[in-house]
Enzyme design. Sequence first.
Site, PDB file in Angstrom:
ATOM      1  N   ARG A   1      15.333 -13.883  -4.028  1.00 38.37           N
ATOM      2  CA  ARG A   1      14.754 -14.708  -2.962  1.00 38.37           C
ATOM      3  C   ARG A   1      15.775 -15.776  -2.576  1.00 38.37           C
ATOM      4  O   ARG A   1      16.540 -16.246  -3.407  1.00 38.37           O
ATOM      5  CB  ARG A   1      13.471 -15.344  -3.506  1.00 38.37           C
ATOM      6  CG  ARG A   1      12.621 -16.025  -2.504  1.00 38.37           C
ATOM      7  CD  ARG A   1      11.277 -16.432  -3.129  1.00 38.37           C
ATOM      8  NE  ARG A   1      10.434 -15.241  -3.276  1.00 38.37           N
ATOM      9  CZ  ARG A   1       9.653 -14.990  -4.313  1.00 38.37           C
ATOM     10  NH1 ARG A   1       9.600 -15.826  -5.339  1.00 38.37           N
ATOM     11  NH2 ARG A   1       8.919 -13.906  -4.346  1.00 38.37           N
TER      12      ARG A   1
ATOM     13  N   GLU B   1       3.998  -8.591 -14.724  1.00 37.78           N
ATOM     14  CA  GLU B   1       5.298  -8.427 -14.067  1.00 37.78           C
ATOM     15  C   GLU B   1       6.436  -8.705 -15.050  1.00 37.78           C
ATOM     16  O   GLU B   1       7.431  -7.989 -15.092  1.00 37.78           O
ATOM     17  CB  GLU B   1       5.393  -9.375 -12.857  1.00 37.78           C
ATOM     18  CG  GLU B   1       6.645  -9.227 -12.065  1.00 37.78           C
ATOM     19  CD  GLU B   1       6.722 -10.174 -10.869  1.00 37.78           C
ATOM     20  OE1 GLU B   1       7.697 -10.048 -10.115  1.00 37.78           O
ATOM     21  OE2 GLU B   1       5.839 -11.037 -10.698  1.00 37.78           O
TER      22      GLU B   1
END
Length: 176
Positions: free
Chosen positions: A21, A121
């Site tokens: 990101r 995750e």
Amino acid sequence: MSLTGRWISIKSFKHDGSLHRFWDRGLILDNNDDYIVVATKRAKVTENNGRRWFTKEPAVTIFSKTEWWNVICMLKPAGVCFYCNIASPAIVHDSSIKYIDYDLDTKLFEDDRVRILDEKEYNNHKKQYQYGDDLDTVLRYQTNQTIKKMEKHEFPFDAEAVKKYYDQFLEALNKH
């Protein structure tokens, strides 16, 4: 050379070095041996898949240079909400703050609730990226330490300190 008062981009990577990101820019409010403080308002964020979006709330982000975390302090109408990324210590390189995101996150809500997020995750990426046992120990230890700090409202989980940094940010914006 002082970085305070400069605009900087923020890059988050995964364990394999791939870009995760990217935030287009934040204003550095503080930079010392332990941490860097950056403020943003409607920052443009680009995901690794190319999707772009803008942050909703103004935020003060504190990047540790010595511990395995960074904290996004979102200023919401109900108060400050703290989102802690368990991540590698931050470095500044090529006009960017850079760190590795390890998915395991904690959140301190405005009403003082604390939650661990993204454990599934984390476990998937632990296998995919082959995090070793030593790294897993460090990341889980850091998660426990940040929860203790959240419960005590110790820095960086101190709403008053965050509000002072945000006022400093607004002052700097008004000067330009």
